[in-house]
Write a protein that holds these residues in place. Sequence first.
Motif, PDB file in Angstrom:
ATOM      1  N   CYS A  24      10.224  11.413  31.599  1.00 40.19           N
ATOM      2  CA  CYS A  24       8.770  11.509  31.663  1.00 40.19           C
ATOM      3  C   CYS A  24       8.266  10.692  32.854  1.00 40.19           C
ATOM      4  O   CYS A  24       8.554   9.510  32.972  1.00 40.19           O
ATOM      5  CB  CYS A  24       8.171  10.990  30.358  1.00 40.19           C
ATOM      6  SG  CYS A  24       6.382  10.937  30.403  1.00 40.19           S
ATOM      7  N   ASN A  26       5.332   9.850  33.377  1.00 39.28           N
ATOM      8  CA  ASN A  26       4.274   8.954  32.940  1.00 39.28           C
ATOM      9  C   ASN A  26       4.796   7.685  32.259  1.00 39.28           C
ATOM     10  O   ASN A  26       4.475   6.581  32.666  1.00 39.28           O
ATOM     11  CB  ASN A  26       3.330   9.725  32.010  1.00 39.28           C
ATOM     12  CG  ASN A  26       2.161   8.886  31.556  1.00 39.28           C
ATOM     13  OD1 ASN A  26       1.502   8.265  32.387  1.00 39.28           O
ATOM     14  ND2 ASN A  26       1.926   8.836  30.266  1.00 39.28           N
ATOM     15  N   CYS A  27       5.648   7.860  31.210  1.00 38.33           N
ATOM     16  CA  CYS A  27       6.072   6.668  30.461  1.00 38.33           C
ATOM     17  C   CYS A  27       7.551   6.361  30.653  1.00 38.33           C
ATOM     18  O   CYS A  27       8.069   5.411  30.065  1.00 38.33           O
ATOM     19  CB  CYS A  27       5.740   6.817  28.983  1.00 38.33           C
ATOM     20  SG  CYS A  27       6.714   8.074  28.154  1.00 38.33           S
ATOM     21  N   CYS A  38       5.948  15.256  26.518  1.00 47.20           N
ATOM     22  CA  CYS A  38       6.707  14.052  26.175  1.00 47.20           C
ATOM     23  C   CYS A  38       6.374  13.649  24.743  1.00 47.20           C
ATOM     24  O   CYS A  38       5.202  13.563  24.375  1.00 47.20           O
ATOM     25  CB  CYS A  38       6.340  12.952  27.156  1.00 47.20           C
ATOM     26  SG  CYS A  38       6.973  11.345  26.716  1.00 47.20           S
ATOM     27  N   CYS A  41       4.514   9.840  24.881  1.00 46.37           N
ATOM     28  CA  CYS A  41       3.133   9.649  25.346  1.00 46.37           C
ATOM     29  C   CYS A  41       2.298  10.927  25.242  1.00 46.37           C
ATOM     30  O   CYS A  41       1.094  10.902  25.468  1.00 46.37           O
ATOM     31  CB  CYS A  41       3.119   9.117  26.776  1.00 46.37           C
ATOM     32  SG  CYS A  41       3.652  10.338  27.987  1.00 46.37           S
TER      33      CYS A  41
HETATM   34 ZN   LIG Z   1       5.853  10.161  28.367  1.00 50.05          ZN
END
Ligand SMILES: [Zn+2]
Length: 316
Positions: A24, A26-27, A38, A41
Amino acid sequence: MKKKNIVLRPPIKTKYAYEKLRCCKNCHNYTVLMEENCTTCGKPALLPVQELALRAAKRSLSNDLLLTLLLTLIAVAFSPTFQFIAISAVSGAALMALLLFVRRKALPSRTSIELSKMFVRDRDRIANGLVRNLDIAAAQENEARSYELMREVAVIIRNDHIRKLQILLLQSLVLRKDMDLELEPLLLEDFDPELASYIGELAKIKRELIKDRTFQYVIKYEQQITAMKDGDDILAGVAGAAVRMKRYVLAYSGFLARYARKLPKDRFLRLYRIVTENPDLNWGALQAETARIYEEKYQWDADFQQIKPRSNIHDV
Ligand SMILES: [Zn+2]
């Protein structure tokens, strides 16, 4: 336990196991399942690891280029004479042209370097991601779906805990010939009655999956399998799978000698043919045992009349 009749989807095969791994953006959590967003998140930011490695490789190659440009500019700025400026500018330009030229060639190897760096750096994150994947798999209501998800995780990490879960799930399904089943990746270190039953079922529907490692497993735990309720059927089934090839018969002749009597006619006919047509090979106790079974059960059977030792063919 009543077995369920469920369709098992074939796995999506990739050249390398890690190609299933996504991270991911993002996280920074990893997953091998095919989810859209994901699971940590909730963002649609999952990217395959090769894609991330490719981006990192492009970035580091661009950095080399920028560094060369910077050094060239510094060299030009600090050149005392026009001659030095010309030399710096020309060599800087040549180096950048060379870098641009090798960039295309260097990209694949740089990508695999970035990929291995990622695997080392994110070892724990990847492991945690796979544990989360396993939890998701185990929480499925549908056993087939659960098995499919675990199979995805098992591509990346192979351990007996996951194998046992997979075997248990498989044993809760009605297995069919057209299913995409596997055996060798599921073999355990220790004896496991569920695995033995699974091998017994495969001996009936997909004996081509039974190969050396399975024969060795079954022979190693022969005593424990014999003690099972349908242990003799399992062992006879595995013996029936061994007569597929001369090489197996030769390698496991002792095992076959113990179960030849339990073979159905078609399997015994095959065994008898292999042993009789190759009288010069070292069959050990199997030779006498097949001769004995033939005398007792099949000597008047027409299917057996064509079989003659190869070395005596010209004598007939
Ligand atoms: Zn994520």
